[in-house]
Write an enzyme that holds these catalytic residues in place. Sequence first.
Site, PDB file in Angstrom:
ATOM      1  CE  LYS A 249       2.876  -4.318   6.036  1.00  0.00           C
ATOM      2  NZ  LYS A 249       4.111  -4.258   5.246  1.00  0.00           N
ATOM      3  CG  ASP A 267       2.625   0.670   2.546  1.00  0.00           C
ATOM      4  OD1 ASP A 267       2.338   1.868   2.769  1.00  0.00           O
ATOM      5  OD2 ASP A 267       2.585   0.186   1.396  1.00  0.00           O
TER       6      ASP A 267
END
Length: 381
Positions: A249, A267
């Site tokens: 991420k 997320d």
Amino acid sequence: MPADDTRASGRRATPTKTPTAAKTPTAARKATPAKKTATGKTAGTAKETAPAKKTAPAKKAAPAQKAAPAQTATPAKKAAAPKKKAAPVKRQAPAKKPAVAPKKATAAVKGVAPAKTVAAKPPRAESRTALVRRARRIDRELAEVYPYAHPELDFENPFQLVVATVLSAQTTDLRVNQTTPALFAKYPTPEDLAAADPEEVEEILRPTGFFRAKTRSVIGLSKALAEDFGGEVPGRLADLVKLPGVGRKTAFVVLGNAFGRPGITVDTHFQRLVRRWQWTDETDPDKIEAAVGALFPRSDWTDLSHHVIWHGRRICHARKPACGACPIAPLCPAYGEGETDPEKAAKLLKYEKGGFPGQRLNPPQAYLDAGGTPAPPLGAG
């Protein structure tokens, strides 16, 4: 002579037994109705036929039980045993099968590429084509609502972005933006932060929460950058994920926003919304990334991430989504999970949609031109 013949015949055993045997059934017949009348005199005829039927099965049952008592008892026990065993098995089988089937299905899905999972299990009985069209239409609608969408972390270079992204774990971007100015003012380069006193760094990062672990991460990644990459943030995914505290991420945030290389940032907001929209059933971030990425051109991935995350922060909240104020409500399978009344839903809007400041202290000019308000610095107001 006839009397002598009678006496002679009386001496013989055969003629004497013959009349006796003839009398015996008569006595039995007389005894049977006597018992029947004792039991009930009202239905004499029915009772006479009944005992005749009862005596017949009694005589037949007796030899059957004597002839094969073991065989009769054994099948009875065996027949009873399977029934008793079959009953719990039949009752437990339906209970176990539904519980086991999803696990097997999930295990099978895990072994398959997430993109294939989406094609194999289209939501709402949609075809693959219909799902792609709906997903891309949602992204187009969100692009009109958030034309100024951008990463909500303040940064001036890739080093500041990677550090700020690591610090954003378990806290808000606003809190990070209020904390990093002091950090970068004191440690502007990876070499400076690599040689920093951990206690001093912890004191600066304390407002972000988990400050000790975050201090170890940012100092560790700074040392790795200084020693392995000449003080520069690498522009490859394989190199970024080797840095302490940097996962996929964080790497895609850096690649997409500091190097212009497309990537999907999965997320918590992104995960929640793509599942609400039934773009995928996956829960693993890597599989969500692959499944959603298969629905869009690679060039759209970075902007798509911004659109989805912004919508999750401002309108489609985790607990109280503002369904009545949602611009993509007609395309959302989860419409109705939140407040549908437009007036009540408008009160749930956050940040610039609700008339409040954003999360960046130094946002892009496009955001300011659209009416966005910068966030206040740490300790202000």
